[in-house]
Design an enzyme around this catalytic site. Structure first.
Site, PDB file in Angstrom:
ATOM      1  N   ALA A 410      45.388  47.867  30.183  1.00  0.00           N
ATOM      2  CA  ALA A 410      45.504  46.432  29.920  1.00  0.00           C
ATOM      3  C   ALA A 410      46.927  46.083  29.507  1.00  0.00           C
ATOM      4  CB  ALA A 410      44.518  46.011  28.827  1.00  0.00           C
ATOM      5  N   CYS A 411      47.385  44.908  29.936  1.00  0.00           N
ATOM      6  CA  CYS A 411      48.657  44.357  29.462  1.00  0.00           C
ATOM      7  C   CYS A 411      48.435  42.870  29.251  1.00  0.00           C
ATOM      8  CB  CYS A 411      49.793  44.661  30.433  1.00  0.00           C
ATOM      9  SG  CYS A 411      49.622  43.904  32.060  1.00  0.00           S
ATOM     10  N   SER A 412      49.421  42.041  29.522  1.00  0.00           N
ATOM     11  CA  SER A 412      49.245  40.603  29.308  1.00  0.00           C
ATOM     12  C   SER A 412      48.591  39.916  30.505  1.00  0.00           C
ATOM     13  CB  SER A 412      50.584  39.936  28.989  1.00  0.00           C
ATOM     14  OG  SER A 412      51.513  40.165  30.032  1.00  0.00           O
TER      15      SER A 412
END
Length: 454
Positions: A410-412
């Protein structure tokens, strides 16, 4: 007089060309220099000078390229070991077709940093200053490039440069820094189009604190240092190799497959395209992310092959890589991934999770959620139970990720996490997934649920 700013995509690097009716000069040019030459031509001007504010560490400069094409002079500080150019020092003056450039020494970001003050003709009131990495919009340059043990010393230098040299230029002086928001050469910067010394004096938080507090903040500042910075600085000191104009080899799928041995495959397609099917062992670095993340991930000594969404992306990808010294781009998959799968050749897939998928899977308790954002982003908010390893450090820290569990990256928004997923797949992880929309979608979906929407 004209002043034009040229932005290098992905690096948040600003360079400038300034001129009058006949002559022009360039400040901190990027490696590909055609844009400066075209602007000069359109204004019937000849580029006479290049001014370098400091030994740039985040990209290769185009000074020698401009000299080769225009015969211009290159001016920079008197730095030991420099392989080109002419040294300048405090109060040196350069008169260029009714414009005057005065040199001021502004060390702190680096010991040799210069700023160049622009005056219309020989008037006493400055029109603008090209401040390099000393003063940005809403922040100042980082001071830790020479080791944490020297940070306080360089912070003190920078404070003196700001308050003793730049601020006294006057509130009406327009500020032209070398970087904008998103650059790794300083902390969080204001995302504004233009500023002045007066505006920064009033609005820049680093200019309204005491010297002691300034040094304290710089000592505690934690900005990641990309590993390719030292290589850029070394190449810029000697003078970068002139930009190669070689054509990339278009390859069909079998030729591409034969060429892959001992080469790095970079896939610049979208996270959805990559997740749906990609060549085994490829990195997924989205096109506009190449300038920022290639230097963290790729080996500059290895040849590179490209897989792109569109043929026109090949030229942009080659250019982005060349700006940070990756010149060994040898070929590309000419008809795209369709040629590969239409021939029945093997493809890998990366799992794609929506936030609803993740909500449901988390209830089962078997997932390992890997948050690959910056520490500061993670600290602000993250998925419960997620472990934070920055994507640029993942290959070195891959042992911290359990290989016997299903991993969701996950990231932004999903771009950095798609790169992370490709890294884990290269390392042999069997169950790797990417969270589509990342924390942006996670937060939004959470808000929707609280308001009663499905």
């Amino acid at each position: 007089m004209f002043i034009e700013r040229i932005v290098s995509e992905g690096l948040a690097h600003f360079s400038y060309i300034v001129g009058n009716d006949n002559d022009a000069f360039v400040v901190d040019p990027k490696r590909d220099v055609e844009s400066y030459i075209e602007i000069a031509k359109s204004n019937c001007s000849t580029i006479r000078f290049v001014f370098e504010t400091h030994l740039n560490e985040d990209y290769l400069v185009g000074s020698l390229e401009l000299k080769r094409l225009t015969g211009c002079r290159i001016i920079h500080s008197d730095r030991p070991g420099s392989g080109y150019g002419e040294p300048a020092k405090e109060n040196d003056i350069f008169d260029i077709d009714g414009m005057r450039i005065k040199v001021i020494e502004t060390p702190g970001h680096s010991p040799e940093s210069l700023s160049f003050v622009l005056y219309p003709s020989s008037e006493d009131t400055p029109l603008a200053v090209f401040s390099g990495d000393a003063l940005f919009y809403g922040n100042v340059g980082r001071t830790d490039l020479f080791g944490r043990e020297k940070t306080a010393e360089y912070a003190a230098m920078l404070h003196e440069s700001l308050h003793g040299k730049l601020l006294p230029l006057g509130d009406g002086t327009t500020l032209y820094p070398a970087h904008g928001a998103g650059s790794a050469c300083g902390g969080t910067m204001s995302d504004i189009a233009i500023s002045t010394i007066g505006y920064e004096r009033a609005a820049n938080p680093m200019l309204v604190i005491t010297r002691e507090k300034f040094i304290e903040i710089k000592e505690n500042e934690n900005i990641r240092l990309p590993p390719y910075f030292s290589r850029m600085a070394d190449l810029n000191l000697k003078g970068p190799q002139l930009l190669e104009q070689n054509l990339l080899k278009p390859m069909d799928a079998p030729t591409f497959a034969d060429a892959m041995q001992d080469r790095t495959v970079v896939d610049t397609r979208s996270l959805l395209s990559f997740g749906g099917g990609h060549i085994k062992g490829s990195y997924n670095i989205w096109l506009s992310g190449l300038p920022n993340f290639a230097g963290w991930i790729l080996d500059p000594e290895k040849d590179i092959l490209l897989v792109t969404e569109r043929q026109e992306d090949v030229k942009a990808a080659k250019l982005y890589l060349a700006r940070i010294g990756f010149d060994k781009v040898r070929g590309y998959l000419c008809e795209g991934i369709e040629d590969w799968h239409n021939r029945g050749m093997q493809l890998e897939q990366t799992g794609l999770f929506t936030v609803d998928d993740l909500h449901e899977k988390l209830k089962e308790g078997e997932l390992f959620v890997l948050d690959v954002r910056e520490k500061g982003e993670y600290a602000q908010s993250h998925i419960p139970g997620a472990v934070n390893i920055y994507v640029g450090e993942l290959e070195k820290r891959v042992a911290e990720v359990p290989s016997d569990r299903s991993v969701v990256c996950a990231c932004s928004t999903g771009k950095r996490s798609s790169l992370a997923a490709s890294i884990l797949a290269r390392e042999g992880f069997k169950s790797v997934n990417n969270l589509i929309g990342g924390m942006t979608a996670w937060k939004e979906r959470g808000n929707l649920k609280r308001s009663g929407h499905k």
